[in-house]
Design an enzyme around this catalytic site. Structure first.
Site, PDB file in Angstrom:
ATOM      1  CG  ASP A 170      20.552  34.853  47.630  1.00 12.40           C
ATOM      2  OD1 ASP A 170      21.139  34.710  48.718  1.00 12.40           O
ATOM      3  OD2 ASP A 170      21.068  35.395  46.637  1.00 12.40           O
TER       4      ASP A 170
ATOM      5  CG  HIS B  98      23.999  39.965  42.910  1.00 10.62           C
ATOM      6  ND1 HIS B  98      24.476  38.699  43.186  1.00 10.62           N
ATOM      7  CD2 HIS B  98      23.784  40.536  44.104  1.00 10.62           C
ATOM      8  CE1 HIS B  98      24.543  38.521  44.479  1.00 10.62           C
ATOM      9  NE2 HIS B  98      24.115  39.622  45.070  1.00 10.62           N
ATOM     10  CG  ASP B  99      27.384  41.054  45.244  1.00 10.64           C
ATOM     11  OD1 ASP B  99      26.453  41.880  45.293  1.00 10.64           O
ATOM     12  OD2 ASP B  99      27.420  40.034  45.967  1.00 10.64           O
TER      13      ASP B  99
ATOM     14  CG  ASP C 125      23.775  37.146  51.464  1.00 14.66           C
ATOM     15  OD1 ASP C 125      24.175  37.450  50.343  1.00 14.66           O
ATOM     16  OD2 ASP C 125      23.730  37.950  52.422  1.00 14.66           O
TER      17      ASP C 125
ATOM     18  CD  GLU D 236      28.253  36.312  49.010  1.00 16.47           C
ATOM     19  OE1 GLU D 236      28.702  37.270  48.373  1.00 16.47           O
ATOM     20  OE2 GLU D 236      27.588  36.472  50.055  1.00 16.47           O
TER      21      GLU D 236
HETATM   22  C1  GLC Z   1      26.063  39.214  49.689  1.00 15.13           C
HETATM   23  C2  GLC Z   1      25.243  39.599  48.479  1.00 15.13           C
HETATM   24  C3  GLC Z   1      25.275  41.077  48.324  1.00 15.13           C
HETATM   25  C4  GLC Z   1      24.686  41.691  49.572  1.00 15.13           C
HETATM   26  C5  GLC Z   1      25.398  41.214  50.818  1.00 15.13           C
HETATM   27  C6  GLC Z   1      24.611  41.528  52.057  1.00 15.13           C
HETATM   28  O1  GLC Z   1      27.397  39.512  49.507  1.00 15.13           O
HETATM   29  O2  GLC Z   1      25.707  38.936  47.348  1.00 15.13           O
HETATM   30  O3  GLC Z   1      24.564  41.510  47.191  1.00 15.13           O
HETATM   31  O4  GLC Z   1      24.764  43.078  49.477  1.00 15.13           O
HETATM   32  O5  GLC Z   1      25.569  39.830  50.837  1.00 15.13           O
HETATM   33  O6  GLC Z   1      23.471  40.732  52.132  1.00 15.13           O
END
Ligand code: GLC
Length: 589
Positions: A98, A357-358, A218, A297
């Protein structure tokens, strides 16, 4: 058709902190992950996505990275990482990492140097702005709205961070503000600066050289900001907006909050420039052998460029943006998504997911409170049967549920602790309501430790050790790997069988998607057609068995490949019986 490994693979997201604790300190680690590889292999997944494993002060659970070329000490050493990678590869499991490009931790050496003065070598590595002059010296602009957000005079504009209030934090060392789309512990890098790019590409190369198979990128939409930095027009602060979202009851209220979110972040998100960056990164990956891959993402298919020059895949997030997965929603989503991808290129590849995880756990999000287990099976079957690469999130294979924390001191997700405090202290919300809301908004609820067996701490860490987040006690009610592995009726076994069916039927991997019975409110039916095979897939989302007629299709024979329940009594194409909440996959000829 020859597909690349990432097109036929099923990805499994590991949340390292919660996956498996090898050294008994209550925190997941590489030793633990390595020890579980055989179990993952047995489940039948093909590739692993690790959420960040880098050193981090953990304000954002690892997404605040303080060193891009090292391993968080609580997860192990670089040697442990190499052992893990080698062990995964030996089992034929690919591994992607990631990569957070937008920001670093505020404890990263780059930021410490950048904030130390206005003229150090890294002074321009982050987004710095002078304070705005006091109002008396400013022109009488009608949009001074929000300038005082955060209570400090002089913030450059009214932008909010999506996690913790104003997007600007003052650094006394420079007498300037730095910008952060996320928490104040996550300063945004200045990607206009070529040295920043160079440093980040070097970090990417570091892991590619070690043999990782690619990256999940990300929050790419947040990399650039509007150069003029105009104020947003929303009359609320972030905390007020979160509260409005929690209290919205009608569709109109929910729509208003949704509109506000978009308007509030419109100048901070989805700006041009990212495409060029993605091209650069892609060309680096393409220097390596082994078809290294990038998944972004983001749901914008434009980040796939012309299909060959940017990202290999972006997530189909619109599929998961629904409270209920209905056949109509899935059909609409597939029609839009596949059409959008076709415009990118005929080969542009879909990527489906329902959780990470979000987001809330699948049980909670798509359940109806009565048939959550059945619906969770159907959700899984949906992502595995649709065209494209599925991403699964650890714990879904045993039906882990959201775990609502009951004491604010247990929370680890800063988003929620910040929101709780703001709500109680600034917005006068009753603490009980604030806690209720925070427990539902926090991402801690889907990040609790993996439940490996019916044993203390769910077998995640030894008895007597406090896990970093509480373990959901439902491990004692069958929600654990050990019990489900030996139970032919378990969700785990269902996953395993469905993954095996997917792998052994070319139509499920490479076939196109042709929707059938498009008016049905209860059944999702479609064909997956490849040169060598055609499969009929039927998912019954209702609590009543259904009898479906496919006699208008140009097929005469049907051979059952997979069913979630009893084999149907009739295999005649004009009368196919599908159980309540049933899944049926058949080869037709
Ligand atoms: C992405 C991740 C999340 C994180 C954010 C900032 O959305 O999935 O968990 O808090 O980026 O890095």
């Amino acid at each position: 058709m020859t597909l690349k490994w990432w097109q036929t693979a099923v990805f499994y997201q590991i949340y390292p902190r919660s996956f498996a604790d090898g050294n008994g300190d209550g925190i997941g680690d590489f030793m633990g992950m390595t020890a579980k590889l055989d179990t993952l292999k047995e489940l039948g997944v093909d590739a692993l996505w690790l959420s960040p494993h880098f050193p981090s002060p953990m304000w954002d659970c690892g997404y605040d990275i303080s060193d891009y070329t090292s391993v968080a000490p609580e997860y192990g050493t670089l040697e442990d990482f190499k052992t893990f990678l080698e062990a995964a590869h030996r089992r034929g499991l690919r591994v992607i990492l990631d990569l957070a490009l937008n920001h670093t931790s505020d404890e990263h050496a780059w930021f410490l140097e950048s904030k130390s003065s206005r003229d150090n070598p890294k002074a321009d590595w982050y987004v710095w702005m002078d304070p705005l002059p006091p109002p008396s010296l400013r022109d009488a602009s009608p949009v001074s709205n929000g300038r005082n957000v955060g209570g400090r005079e002089g913030v450059p504009n009214n932008w909010q961070s999506c996690f913790d209030g104003p997007a600007w934090t003052y650094a006394p060392e420079r007498r300037q503000y730095y910008y952060h789309y996320f928490m104040k512990q996550q300063p945004d890098l200045n990607w206009q600066n070529p040295a920043v790019k160079q440093a980040m590409w070097d970090a990417a190369r570091f892991w590619l050289d070690l043999g990782v198979d690619g990256f999940r990128l990300d929050a790419i939409g947040t990399i650039y900001e509007h150069p003029d930095m105009p104020d947003h027009p929303v009359p609320l602060t972030l905390a007020e907006m979160r509260l409005a979202s929690d209290r919205a009851k009608t569709d109109a209220e929910r729509k208003q909050v949704g509109d506000y979110w978009r308007e509030m972040f419109q100048y901070q998100y989805g700006r041009p420039g990212v495409h060029d960056l993605m091209k650069e990164l892609r060309s680096i990956l393409d220097e390596y052998d082994g078809d290294r891959m990038l998944v972004g993402e983001d749901d914008d298919v434009n980040y796939m460029g012309d299909g060959k020059d940017e990202l290999h895949m972006v997530f189909n997030f619109p599929l998961m943006r629904a409270d209920r997965l209905t056949p109509a929603h899935i059909r609409r989503n597939q029609a839009e998504r596949l059409a959008a991808l076709a415009k990118v290129s005929p080969q542009a590849w879909p990527c489906n997911t329902l959780g990470n995880h979000d987001s809330p756990r699948i049980h909670n999000r798509y359940g109806d409170g009565e048939h959550d287990r059945e619906l969770a099976r159907l959700s899984l079957a949906t992502v595995l049967a649709l065209k494209g690469t599925p991403f699964l999130y650890n714990g879904e294979e045993i039906g882990m549920t959201d775990f609502y924390l009951t004491d604010i001191s247990q929370f680890k997700d800063t988003l929620a602790t910040w929101y709780y405090r703001e709500a109680v202290e600034k917005l006068g919300v009753d603490p009980a309501e604030a806690l209720h809301n925070a427990a539902r908004q926090t991402r801690d609820k889907c990040r609790t430790p993996m439940q490996w067996q019916d044993a203390p701490n769910g077998g995640f860490c030894p008895a007597g050790v406090a896990p970093w987040l509480p373990v959901n006690p439902d491990f004692a009610k069958g929600v654990n790997v050990a019990d489900q592995r030996v139970d032919p009726a378990s969700l785990w076994t269902f996953y395993q069988e469905m993954l095996a069916a997917r792998k052994s039927n070319p139509a499920l991997l490479e076939g196109d998607y042709l929707p059938l019975q498009e008016n049905s409110e209860t059944c999702l039916a479609f064909l997956r057609r490849a040169d060598s095979q055609t499969c009929l897939v039927v998912l019954n989302f209702s609590d009543q068995p259904d009898l479906l007629d496919f006699s208008n299709l140009p097929y005469r024979e049907m051979q059952l490949l997979f069913t979630s329940g009893r084999p149907p009594r009739s295999m005649a194409l004009d009368a196919i019986q599908v159980d309540r909440f049933g899944v049926l996959i058949a080869e037709v000829a």
